[in-house]
Design a protein around this motif. Structure first.
Motif, PDB file in Angstrom:
ATOM      1  N   THR A 153       0.858  -1.182   0.000  1.00 32.44           N
ATOM      2  CA  THR A 153       0.000   0.000   0.000  1.00 32.44           C
ATOM      3  C   THR A 153       0.896   1.234   0.000  1.00 32.44           C
ATOM      4  N   GLY A 154       0.544   2.230  -0.784  1.00 30.70           N
ATOM      5  CA  GLY A 154       1.293   3.482  -0.812  1.00 30.70           C
ATOM      6  C   GLY A 154       2.703   3.363  -1.343  1.00 30.70           C
ATOM      7  N   PRO A 155       2.881   2.822  -2.553  1.00 28.55           N
ATOM      8  CA  PRO A 155       4.246   2.668  -3.078  1.00 28.55           C
ATOM      9  C   PRO A 155       4.990   4.001  -3.230  1.00 28.55           C
ATOM     10  N   GLU A 156       4.259   5.090  -3.480  1.00 31.13           N
ATOM     11  CA  GLU A 156       4.926   6.400  -3.609  1.00 31.13           C
ATOM     12  C   GLU A 156       5.549   6.795  -2.281  1.00 31.13           C
ATOM     13  N   ASP A 157       4.775   6.592  -1.189  1.00 29.51           N
ATOM     14  CA  ASP A 157       5.292   6.950   0.135  1.00 29.51           C
ATOM     15  C   ASP A 157       6.461   6.054   0.529  1.00 29.51           C
ATOM     16  N   ARG A 158       6.382   4.790   0.194  1.00 31.76           N
ATOM     17  CA  ARG A 158       7.474   3.864   0.519  1.00 31.76           C
ATOM     18  C   ARG A 158       8.734   4.249  -0.247  1.00 31.76           C
ATOM     19  N   ALA A 159       8.572   4.658  -1.503  1.00 30.34           N
ATOM     20  CA  ALA A 159       9.732   5.085  -2.294  1.00 30.34           C
ATOM     21  C   ALA A 159      10.370   6.324  -1.680  1.00 30.34           C
TER      22      ALA A 159
END
Length: 197
Positions: A153-159
């Motif tokens: 969930t939330g790949p942008e935030d994880r990146a």
């Protein structure tokens, strides 16, 4: 009849000099910073006569832009190589391992992209800050794609968190001249990547 080696033509020599200048610029700008680096410094590192630099680059900013392109090309080569690994989690772990392997350089000079971004971001002219921003976005986009493939969930935030962690550990390692910060933080990031979602 015997085989003979042809000597490279003038175009090949010119291309080689430009390539040497670009690679040297990327290295010297990382080590010394943009403002402290002169064209003569780069020419000396590339083993090219200083006067020849102007044949390829009319201004120092053109040379800086070429160095930024070099950083983008290196990043693309790295991510292309990492893309050969079997799964996205392995790719991210290999990325972190690569960051940690550069810990001595990071402790001495900081992150090549991060230090240039900080320095160029303070300039009011030239647009080079936008160019280095594209390199950072290139990395973020690749990392985001890996997280997307993992299915988090939330790949942008994880990146953002992963790249931000790298910038932070690189900055602290540089500020404290302690390469082991990179080792400890890299181990932590690997553990996070290994943890079940």
């Amino acid at each position: 009849m015997t085989d003979s080696k042809k000597s490279p033509g003038p175009r090949a020599g010119a291309s080689g000099k430009r390539r040497r200048l670009t690679a040297a610029a990327a290295r010297v700008l990382h080590e010394q910073g943009v403002e402290r680096t002169t064209i003569a410094d780069i020419a000396r590192a590339a083993e090219v006569p200083a006067g020849n630099v102007y044949y390829y680059f009319k201004t120092k900013d053109e040379l800086v832009e070429a160095a930024l392109t070099e950083h983008a090309d290196r990043l693309r080569e790295l991510t292309d190589e990492l893309d050969r690994l079997p799964d996205p989690r392995a790719r991210l772990k290999a990325l972190v391992t690569g960051w940690v392997s550069g810990r001595d350089t990071a402790a001495r000079y900081g992150c090549p992209t991060g230090t240039l971004a900080a320095e160029l971001g303070k300039r009011e002219e030239g647009g080079l800050d936008l160019t280095i921003g594209r390199v950072v976005r290139q990395l973020l986009g690749w990392v985001e794609q890996q997280y997307r493939e993992i299915g988090v969930t939330g790949p942008e935030d994880r990146a953002l968190a992963l790249v931000g962690a790298y910038q932070g550990m690189s900055l602290l390692s540089h500020a404290l001249r302690d390469p082991e910060i990179m080792t400890r933080e890299g181990d932590r990031l690997i553990r996070e990547l290994d943890a079940p979602e």
